[in-house]
Scaffold this motif. Structure first.
Motif, PDB file in Angstrom:
ATOM      1  N   ILE A   1      12.774  14.578  44.083  1.00 54.50           N
ATOM      2  CA  ILE A   1      12.036  14.291  45.427  1.00 54.50           C
ATOM      3  C   ILE A   1      11.244  13.050  45.537  1.00 54.50           C
ATOM      4  N   ARG A   2      11.327  12.470  46.587  1.00 55.96           N
ATOM      5  CA  ARG A   2      10.605  11.398  46.649  1.00 55.96           C
ATOM      6  C   ARG A   2       9.193  11.390  46.748  1.00 55.96           C
ATOM      7  N   SER A   3       8.561  10.535  46.089  1.00 56.83           N
ATOM      8  CA  SER A   3       6.990  10.585  45.788  1.00 56.83           C
ATOM      9  C   SER A   3       6.344  11.317  47.186  1.00 56.83           C
ATOM     10  N   ARG A   4       6.391  10.575  48.227  1.00 57.20           N
ATOM     11  CA  ARG A   4       5.576  10.754  49.402  1.00 57.20           C
ATOM     12  C   ARG A   4       5.969  12.442  49.710  1.00 57.20           C
ATOM     13  N   TYR A   5       6.879  13.066  49.392  1.00 55.99           N
ATOM     14  CA  TYR A   5       7.232  14.165  49.847  1.00 55.99           C
ATOM     15  C   TYR A   5       6.734  15.326  48.834  1.00 55.99           C
ATOM     16  N   HIS A   6       6.253  14.917  47.894  1.00 54.34           N
ATOM     17  CA  HIS A   6       5.889  16.026  46.687  1.00 54.34           C
ATOM     18  C   HIS A   6       4.657  16.862  47.333  1.00 54.34           C
ATOM     19  N   ARG A   7       5.047  18.124  46.614  1.00 58.20           N
ATOM     20  CA  ARG A   7       3.915  19.233  47.003  1.00 58.20           C
ATOM     21  C   ARG A   7       4.008  19.722  48.428  1.00 58.20           C
ATOM     22  N   GLN A   8       5.113  19.898  48.797  1.00 56.80           N
ATOM     23  CA  GLN A   8       5.450  20.416  50.328  1.00 56.80           C
ATOM     24  C   GLN A   8       6.523  21.333  50.232  1.00 56.80           C
ATOM     25  N   GLY A   9       7.003  21.875  49.119  1.00 60.60           N
ATOM     26  CA  GLY A   9       7.916  22.768  48.621  1.00 60.60           C
ATOM     27  C   GLY A   9       9.368  22.559  49.208  1.00 60.60           C
ATOM     28  N   ILE A  10       9.558  21.091  49.154  1.00 60.33           N
ATOM     29  CA  ILE A  10      10.902  20.627  49.465  1.00 60.33           C
ATOM     30  C   ILE A  10      11.979  20.814  48.339  1.00 60.33           C
ATOM     31  N   ALA A  11      11.562  20.790  47.177  1.00 62.48           N
ATOM     32  CA  ALA A  11      12.469  20.938  45.866  1.00 62.48           C
ATOM     33  C   ALA A  11      12.698  22.474  45.956  1.00 62.48           C
ATOM     34  N   SER A  12      11.897  23.326  46.060  1.00 57.04           N
ATOM     35  CA  SER A  12      12.195  24.761  46.178  1.00 57.04           C
ATOM     36  C   SER A  12      12.845  25.257  47.134  1.00 57.04           C
ATOM     37  N   GLU A  13      12.970  24.621  48.555  1.00 63.49           N
ATOM     38  CA  GLU A  13      13.674  24.692  49.562  1.00 63.49           C
ATOM     39  C   GLU A  13      15.033  24.411  49.185  1.00 63.49           C
ATOM     40  N   ALA A  14      15.337  23.177  48.737  1.00 67.78           N
ATOM     41  CA  ALA A  14      16.761  22.561  48.226  1.00 67.78           C
ATOM     42  C   ALA A  14      17.379  23.348  47.381  1.00 67.78           C
ATOM     43  N   ILE A  15      16.386  23.690  46.207  1.00 64.87           N
ATOM     44  CA  ILE A  15      17.133  24.809  45.126  1.00 64.87           C
ATOM     45  C   ILE A  15      17.564  26.128  45.694  1.00 64.87           C
ATOM     46  N   LYS A  16      16.991  26.677  46.517  1.00 65.30           N
ATOM     47  CA  LYS A  16      17.488  27.992  47.413  1.00 65.30           C
ATOM     48  C   LYS A  16      18.779  27.613  47.868  1.00 65.30           C
ATOM     49  N   VAL A  17      19.025  26.445  48.443  1.00 62.77           N
ATOM     50  CA  VAL A  17      20.322  25.924  49.195  1.00 62.77           C
ATOM     51  C   VAL A  17      21.304  25.832  48.145  1.00 62.77           C
ATOM     52  N   ILE A  18      21.205  25.280  47.078  1.00 65.33           N
ATOM     53  CA  ILE A  18      22.077  24.909  45.991  1.00 65.33           C
ATOM     54  C   ILE A  18      22.448  26.209  45.241  1.00 65.33           C
ATOM     55  N   CYS A  19      21.442  27.157  45.384  1.00 65.09           N
ATOM     56  CA  CYS A  19      21.676  28.474  44.698  1.00 65.09           C
ATOM     57  C   CYS A  19      22.808  29.250  45.817  1.00 65.09           C
ATOM     58  N   ARG A  20      22.603  29.165  47.055  1.00 64.28           N
ATOM     59  CA  ARG A  20      23.692  29.694  47.931  1.00 64.28           C
ATOM     60  C   ARG A  20      24.939  29.178  47.789  1.00 64.28           C
TER      61      ARG A  20
END
Length: 193
Positions: free
Chosen positions: A103-122
């Protein structure tokens, strides 16, 4: 699999890379070099337009060949490129794959990686019908370990010499996700045409 795959969450759009993503990808990597280069071997001080173009080309070829499924992540409201999440090292014998993300640095600590992982799990569990995903994280990468746990992955242990980083073998923390670990809507993903 179809390169027209598109998935939206409340705040993200995830889709395969396109040629138009070259400069947004390069800009995000360049901006995030200090953080990314600690954990990602491909990401170093010399990362340039040629490297970014090779990345995008390889990503699209891998997707078409069913070797690796990498999704570019964008802000749904302003279309800013945020990072990537991928399924790679697909194993037919174990019906599994590895998950990678940055995840791009300025978007860290916003839960974006977790949200994206849930999509890749689908994608992995509902469309590809995989039965296991592994996330292997450097032992000192606490942020990625927290991300793995926040999306429902379970810690399984330390794997000795699992990660190669600039020619040096390093240990890796193993986390896994299986379909029953996630709260997925039981429907097949749809594709835009």
């Amino acid at each position: 699999m179809n390169l027209d795959y598109l998935y939206q969450t409340g705040r993200l759009i995830l889709r395969p890379y396109k040629s138009a993503d070259l400069f947004p990808h390069l800009e995000a990597v360049t901006e995030s070099l200090p953080e990314l280069s600690q954990w990602l071997e491909w990401c170093g001080e010399g990362y340039n337009q040629h490297d970014a173009n090779a990345w995008l080309t390889t990503s699209r070829v891998n997707w078409r060949s069913d070797i690796c499924y990498e999704l570019a992540i964008f802000d749904r409201f302003d279309n800013t490129f945020i990072g990537s999440v991928s399924l790679y090292d697909l194993q037919a014998t174990s019906n599994s794959a590895n998950v990678g993300y940055w995840i791009r640095s300025r978007y860290h600590r916003q839960g974006i990686a977790s949200e994206a992982i849930k999509v890749i799990c689908r994608l992995a569990f509902l469309s590809l019908e995989l039965t296991r995903l592994d996330i292997v994280v450097h032992p000192n990468n606490i942020a990625s370990q927290r991300t793995a746990m926040s999306c429902g992955a379970r810690y399984e242990g330390l794997l000795r010499n699992k990660i190669m980083m600039r020619g040096i073998p390093m240990d890796g923390q193993l986390y896994s996700i299986i379909p029953s670990d996630t709260e997925l809507i039981q429907e097949k993903l749809t594709f835009n045409s």
